[in-house]
Every structure is written in C-alpha cells, then in structure tokens.
Design a protein around this motif. Structure first.
Motif, short mmCIF file in Angstrom:
data_model
loop_
_atom_site.label_atom_id
_atom_site.label_comp_id
_atom_site.label_asym_id
_atom_site.label_seq_id
_atom_site.Cartn_x
_atom_site.Cartn_y
_atom_site.Cartn_z
N TYR A 365 9.26 -2.21 1.77
CA TYR A 365 8.26 -1.17 1.48
C TYR A 365 6.96 -1.40 2.24
CZ TYR A 365 5.45 2.04 -1.37
OH TYR A 365 4.64 3.07 -1.80
N SER A 367 3.37 -1.81 3.16
CA SER A 367 2.14 -1.37 2.49
C SER A 367 2.24 0.10 2.08
CB SER A 367 0.94 -1.57 3.43
OG SER A 367 0.81 -2.93 3.79
N GLY A 368 3.45 0.58 1.91
CA GLY A 368 3.63 1.95 1.45
C GLY A 368 4.16 2.88 2.51
N ARG A 410 0.04 -5.18 -5.88
CA ARG A 410 -0.55 -3.88 -5.53
C ARG A 410 0.46 -3.00 -4.80
NH1 ARG A 410 -5.08 -7.01 -4.10
NH2 ARG A 410 -4.51 -6.85 -1.88
N SER A 411 1.23 -3.61 -3.92
CA SER A 411 2.24 -2.86 -3.18
C SER A 411 3.28 -2.29 -4.12
CB SER A 411 2.89 -3.77 -2.13
OG SER A 411 3.79 -3.04 -1.33
N ASP A 413 2.78 -1.69 -7.32
CA ASP A 413 2.09 -0.64 -8.07
C ASP A 413 2.17 0.68 -7.30
OD1 ASP A 413 1.38 -2.40 -10.05
OD2 ASP A 413 -0.66 -2.73 -9.28
N SER A 414 1.95 0.59 -5.98
CA SER A 414 1.99 1.79 -5.15
C SER A 414 3.38 2.43 -5.17
CB SER A 414 1.60 1.43 -3.71
OG SER A 414 1.80 2.52 -2.84
N ASP A 417 3.93 4.18 -8.41
CA ASP A 417 3.18 5.43 -8.44
C ASP A 417 3.93 6.51 -7.67
OD1 ASP A 417 1.19 4.31 -9.95
OD2 ASP A 417 -0.15 3.90 -8.24
N ARG A 418 4.49 6.13 -6.51
CA ARG A 418 5.26 7.09 -5.72
C ARG A 418 6.47 7.59 -6.52
NH1 ARG A 418 5.51 6.08 -0.20
NH2 ARG A 418 7.08 7.75 -0.06
#
Length: 488
Positions: A365, A367-368, A410-411, A413-414, A417-418
């Motif tokens: 993944y 950094s998104g 954080r990654s 978490d992202s 969220d997606r």
C-alpha cells in the motif's frame, strides 16, 4: 497437645483445623451440590467436590460443571440419581463416571479410582479405590488433587499433596513423581502447558525436567486430544508463556514443530532476536486487540503462525540482507497441512490459512498509492475475515523504531479510511458482477456450464477494476468478451 510438645516446624492441630475451615468457607457450594450431598448421605455414601471445581472456587473462577468423587460404585450412583436428575448419561460408566443434569447444572460423579496404566496407550486399567487418598494421588497435578467432603457432619477440606500451598505459590507440581504421572498419561505434559496459559502457574523444576525427557511420549496421544488441549492453551490468558514452555521442553516439536523452527530465521528488519520471538510479540499484540473476555482462536493461531513460511524461503541477498520472498504463500500451505494434521475443523483451517496468505498484502500500500481496484480486491479477498486481518496486520508491526511504527499505523489508518469510503459508495462487502448468471446466459444464448463461470469471472474482474458500471456498459463488455473468445 501443647505447642511446646510439637516437633520443630509443625503446625498446631487447632491451627490446621482453622485453616481448613477457612478454605471450606471459600468454596461456595451451590444448591445442586447441597441436594446431591443429602442424597448420597441418606444412601450411606460419601461425596466429595473435587479437582478443578475446588481449584477454580479457590481462585474465584467460574466453573460451569461440577466434578465429584464418591465411595459409591457406579450402580449405586445411578440409583441415587434416579428421580432427582433431569437427565443421566452413562457413557463413561466403564471408567466409573456417571453424568447428570439438574436445574441447568451439569455434574459428573466418579467412583474413587486407583487405576494402573499399560503405558502404551493412555487408557487406564480401571480399578476402583476405597479412599479419597487413593483417588487424589492418581490425579494429574496437586492443584487438582484437593477435595471438600460434603457428606461429613462438618465439611472437611482434603489436601494430602499440598495443592493449596502450590496454588498460593503459583507452582504446578504432581502428586506422584512427574515421571510416573506422565508415563501414565503423556497428555498431562500438554495439560501442564495449558495450565500455565490458563492459570498463570509456573511448573516446578522437576516437572520441566520430566517434560523435557519425556516429550516424545506425546506421540502416544491421538491428534484429536492434542488439538483440544492446544486450543485451550492458545485461548488462555498467558499463551506466550505456555508456548515458550512447549518449545523449551521439546513438546512443540511434537505438536507445532514449525514454531521452534522459526528460531533459525533472523527477522529481516534485524530488530528482534529471531522470527520466533517476533511471532510471540505479534501474538501478544493481537490479543491486546481482541474484545475483552472473548479469545479469538483464529486470530491467535494466525498471529502465531503468520511467519512459519520464513525458514523455507530464507535467502541471503547480494547486499547481505536476508529475504523471505513469498513466505506468506508457503506459510499458508504449511498452516493448512499442520492444522489438518491436528484435526482442526475445515472452517478454522481455511480462515487461518487465508489470514496468513493475506498478512503481507498491506505492505504494497505504501503511502496510499493503491487504486480503488486494489482496495476492492483487498476487501473481497479478506471477505468476512477483514476485521481480523486489520488486527493481524497492525499487530505485525513490532519495530522498535517509533517513527517507523507510527508511519505504519498511519498508513493503515489511511487504508481503513479508504475502505470505509468505498464501502459507503459501493457496498464492498457484497461485490458482485453487474450481470448475474441468468443475465449472462440470456444475453449470450448459452446453457449452464463452464462458459457461464468464465464470463462471470470476467465481469467480476471488470467490477473490481472500474467499480459499478451501467447495465448497458456491462452488456457491451460481455459481448466484446464473447467475441474475443469465439462465441459470436
């Protein structure tokens, strides 16, 4: 007798009796046990609450079933239960055990035993005993060799092997020598590890020594019985301590040999002593993410076994680093093989293997940078395991570098969220092609068969890639696919 007349170090009888009375008061006797005791007393027999029922009462742990022992023979037990129990079963009567149910409580009553063992199987040559002392000495551990007599004029605590003191000290020991105990029933070695996990006890040095010397005897035990004990161990409060005991004594070589094998593979991040230690940390971190009081066997097994493919895929690269390419693929196959060998249900095997297979997917993944298509595939492949996969992947971060650990969280978490955003837009949990099988057959004019499945998979891939499309677009894509595959 005066205190002065006692031998050095002896405890005055009055004090002993006071201590016994205090223990009896700690063991809360329910109404069912009271009724049962009255019936045995009227019949002229003794009845004792025994074993785990007494141990758990002293620890303040809830114990659903009640275990009793008695001088009554099985036929007499059946007669006493007649007209009182709502249900009776005698499947264990050959071993002196009769089960019953009353007011929602399950009880097991066993005649005093003084068994011998053939030491080839774990099956005893059943012999009934004549005293509670005969019965208690044959039990597995001293903390399970305590009893409370219920039919005496005054309730009596019976503890000939120091089980109460062992419980207070947190020590796991055997009434007889551990060599005798484990030779009689090698499964007791695995039960020792289970009690380490469930009760937080520490095995006595002589118990550890006997387990180490006799670990190979566990091969006498059926895989089904081993699996039951392993499951209880994994779902206990302190499974890491129990697994370490199994590895240190060699029991793990008989049950889960892939776990000690991980000690040979150095973690590629060079942050842990080895993959074995890393896996134990991941297990603990996964447990911390469970719902309190609800141990998750599938998640715990996946956490413990997620890296078992590393020893077989370990490679030293030209730059000196160690790699484990595709260890998740190899590991998933190893998980299936081991859990099948342990006779786990297919549903558990499938779920654990899939979590192991998917546990590295997140690391692509970055950094998104994942496309919506990749996120959809992640969710679709995880299916109902998605919540467990979230917990496993987050638990798999054991780096001591705080900045790196924070970046990984954080990654993720992202990514979550997606997933939440796409779920709101597209109902990700129920992704289906835009045309079903009936529509495919009607549009192409083909009967049920393999071609329908191939067309369905093509449309599903399209759905993953693009998200929802209109019916007209889906039909156009299906016609184009049919033309490319010679269907006219």
């Amino acid at each position: 007798m005066s205190a002065a007349a006692l031998a050095p170090g002896a405890v005055p009888p009055d004090l002993v009796r006071a201590q016994e009375n205090a223990v009896v008061e700690m063991v809360q006797i329910g109404a069912v046990a009271e009724e049962l005791a009255d019936r045995f007393a009227l019949a002229g027999h003794r009845l004792y609450l025994v074993g785990g029922s007494v141990r758990d009462a002293l620890l303040g742990r809830e114990s659903g079933d009640l275990d009793f022992t008695t001088d009554a023979r099985p036929d007499a037990i059946l007669e006493i239960l007649s007209g009182w129990a709502e249900a009776v079963w005698d499947t264990g009567i050959a071993f002196g055990t009769v089960g019953a149910r009353r007011h929602g409580s399950t009880v097991e009553i066993t005649t005093f035993r003084a068994d011998a063992y053939d030491r080839v199987t774990r099956n005893p040559i059943v012999a009934f005993g004549d005293s509670i002392e005969d019965d208690l000495v044959r039990r597995d551990f001293t903390v399970n060799a305590m009893a409370v007599e219920l039919t005496a004029d005054e309730r009596r605590f019976v503890d000939p092997h120091g089980g109460l003191a062992a419980l207070a000290a947190g020590v796991l020991d055997t009434p007889a020598t551990p060599e005798e105990s484990f030779a009689d029933d090698p499964l007791r070695m695995l039960r020792a590890a289970r009690f380490v996990s469930q009760l937080g006890l520490s095995p006595a040095p002589r118990v550890v020594a006997a387990m180490t010397a006799m670990a190979g005897e566990l091969s006498r035990i059926t895989r089904e019985r081993v699996q039951v004990e392993l499951t209880k161990l994994i779902c206990g409060t302190h499974p890491r301590r129990a697994i370490e005991l199994m590895v240190d004594t060699g029991l793990a070589d008989q049950v889960l040999p892939e776990v000690p094998a991980m000690r040979l593979a150095i973690d590629e991040h060079m942050q842990h002593k080895d993959v074995y230690t890393h896996s134990l940390v991941v297990l603990e971190q996964a447990i911390d993410r469970e719902e309190p009081g609800s141990p998750d066997l599938v998640l715990r097994l996946a956490a413990l076994l997620h890296d078992i493919g590393k020893p077989d895929t370990r490679r030293k690269e030209a730059d000196g680093r160690v790699s484990f390419h595709h260890h998740e693929v190899v590991g998933a196959k190893m998980v299936r093989r081991r859990l099948r060998e342990l006779r786990y249900p297919k549903a558990i095997i499938d779920d654990v293997a899939q979590l192991v297979f998917l546990h590295l997917r997140f690391h692509g993944y970055g950094s998104g940078e994942w496309t919506d298509s990749a996120v959809r595939r992640y969710v679709a492949d995880a299916g109902p395991l998605l919540d467990r996969l979230h917990k496993l992947v987050r638990s798999d971060s054991t780096t001591r570098n705080r900045r790196r650990a924070a970046a990984l969280q954080r990654s993720y978490d992202s990514l979550e969220d997606r997933i939440a955003q796409l779920r709101m837009q597209e109902e990700l949990d129920a992704i289906r092609p835009d045309l079903d099988g009936n529509a495919i057959m009607e549009l192409l004019g083909i009967p049920p068969g393999p071609l329908v499945g191939k067309a369905y998979k093509h449309l599903l891939a399209l759905r993953m890639e693009r998200g929802p499309v209109s019916r007209e677009e889906a039909e156009a894509e299906l016609r184009a696919w049919a033309a490319e595959n010679g269907l006219g």
